[in-house]
Enzyme design. Sequence first.
Site, mmCIF file in Angstrom:
data_model
loop_
_atom_site.group_PDB
_atom_site.id
_atom_site.type_symbol
_atom_site.label_atom_id
_atom_site.label_comp_id
_atom_site.label_asym_id
_atom_site.label_seq_id
_atom_site.Cartn_x
_atom_site.Cartn_y
_atom_site.Cartn_z
ATOM 1 N N GLY A 154 1.140 -1.193 0.103
ATOM 2 C CA GLY A 154 0.160 0.218 -0.330
ATOM 3 C C GLY A 154 0.900 1.135 0.229
ATOM 4 N NE ARG A 155 -2.656 5.648 1.470
ATOM 5 C CZ ARG A 155 -3.981 5.318 1.768
ATOM 6 N NH1 ARG A 155 -4.584 5.246 0.770
ATOM 7 N NH2 ARG A 155 -4.229 5.146 2.828
ATOM 8 C CB ILE A 156 2.657 2.826 4.502
ATOM 9 C CG1 ILE A 156 2.169 3.907 5.287
ATOM 10 C CG2 ILE A 156 4.507 2.474 5.911
ATOM 11 C CD1 ILE A 156 1.788 3.253 6.889
ATOM 12 N NE ARG A 177 -4.506 -11.601 3.091
ATOM 13 C CZ ARG A 177 -3.870 -11.750 3.850
ATOM 14 N NH1 ARG A 177 -4.307 -10.627 3.898
ATOM 15 N NH2 ARG A 177 -3.529 -11.891 4.541
ATOM 16 C CB ILE A 233 7.006 -0.183 9.896
ATOM 17 C CG1 ILE A 233 6.451 -0.280 8.772
ATOM 18 C CG2 ILE A 233 7.640 -0.195 10.812
ATOM 19 C CD1 ILE A 233 7.350 0.776 8.149
ATOM 20 C CB ALA A 234 2.349 -3.370 9.883
ATOM 21 N NE ARG A 235 -2.134 -0.242 14.104
ATOM 22 C CZ ARG A 235 -2.138 1.269 13.988
ATOM 23 N NH1 ARG A 235 -1.171 1.305 13.686
ATOM 24 N NH2 ARG A 235 -2.994 2.084 13.821
ATOM 25 C CD GLU A 264 1.753 -0.245 20.110
ATOM 26 O OE1 GLU A 264 1.568 0.938 20.458
ATOM 27 O OE2 GLU A 264 2.180 -0.947 19.275
ATOM 28 C CG HIS A 282 3.066 2.801 17.723
ATOM 29 N ND1 HIS A 282 1.798 2.104 17.860
ATOM 30 C CD2 HIS A 282 2.567 3.412 16.271
ATOM 31 C CE1 HIS A 282 1.260 1.780 17.006
ATOM 32 N NE2 HIS A 282 1.876 2.667 16.176
ATOM 33 N N GLY A 284 6.289 5.381 14.583
ATOM 34 C CA GLY A 284 5.435 5.760 13.228
ATOM 35 C C GLY A 284 5.451 6.780 13.417
#
Length: 315
Positions: A154-156, A177, A233-235, A264, A282, A284
Site C-alpha cells: 500500500g502507500r506505506i 493479496r 511497522i504495521a500493527r 502496547e 510506536h 511511526g
Amino acid sequence: MKKLLLTRAFPEANIAAARARYDVTVRDMSEGLTASEANTALKEYDAILTTLGDQFSAEAFEGDLRCGVLANFGVGYNHIDADAAKAAGVAVSNTPNVVTDATADIGMTLILSTCRRAGEGERLVRADKWTGWGPTEMLGTHVTGKTVGIVGMGRIGQAVARRCHYGFEMPVIYFNRSRKDVDFPATQVDTLADLMGQADIVVVTVPGGGSNTNLIDATALAAMKPRGIFVNIARGDVVDEDALIAALQAGQIAGAGLDVFVKEPIVPDAFRAMENVVLLPHLGTAALEVREAMGQMALDNIIAWHEGRPLPQGV
C-alpha cells in the site's frame, strides 16, 4: 453547539482548532477508552476524535447512541469495529496519506538500526563497555544491495520500497493479496512464503486486525533466511509474537526491528532481553508536524459530517 470528545490530549493546535467550532472535552489520560467507556462516550457526545487504544468493539455500539462520527487519529483503525459502527449509523474516518512518509522513515530507521546493530552499539557506549575499534568488532549486516521484501504494498509499503530502491540500491520484492502495479522497479511474488524465503530483509506494512492477525506466524518465519532481518511497522497483532521470540531465541533469523506490539505499551520481556532486537515505542508518526496534520485531517472529517458532506477520508 455540538459536543466533541477528544480521547487524548492531542497537539495544542488541534485542540484549539476543535474548540473554535465545538464544545470540546479533552480526556487527558494515556490509557485508551475501555469498551464500556466507549459506549458511554457514544451516548454522550455528537462526535469523537479517537485513536489507537480506544476499544470501540461491537459492544461499544449497543443501545441508543448520540454520536454520529468517529474520526480516527491514525491510518490504522482495527480498534474500531467498522461494521458495528456502520450498523449503528456512526460514520468512521481515518488519516491516510499524512502518515505515509513518517512511518516509512521509521521503517528505514529500524532496517538500519537492526542490520547495523545500532541499538546494541549505543548501549555499549552508554555503559562505558566499548573497548575500542577492532576489525571484527560489532559486525552487522550490510544494507546496500540487499533484497528487501515488502509485505503489503500500500502507500506505506511503496514509500519504504522507494527508499530502499533509490536510496540503497536494494532489489525490491513484494507480496500483496491482490495484483498491485507500482511505478518503480519491484517484483510481485505469488505467496508470502516466496517473499519470506527470498528476502534478506522483510518489512511488514499491512493493516492490522481481521485476516491479517498473526499473518506472520511460525511457518512464515521458518521460511526466512538464517541471516534474515524482520521489521514490523504495521500493527502488533499482525505478528505471532511467541513465534517471533522463538525464532530469534533459536537463531533461526538474525534480528528484528519492532515499532509495534500486540499489547502496547506492554513489551514481552523476551524481546528486551535480546540484543539483536531493536525496540521503538510506536514512533511511526511521532513528529509534531505529522501529528498536527493528522489531527487536522480528523477534524476536517468531523466538520464534513457536521455540514452534511461525505467524509473525505471515510472508511
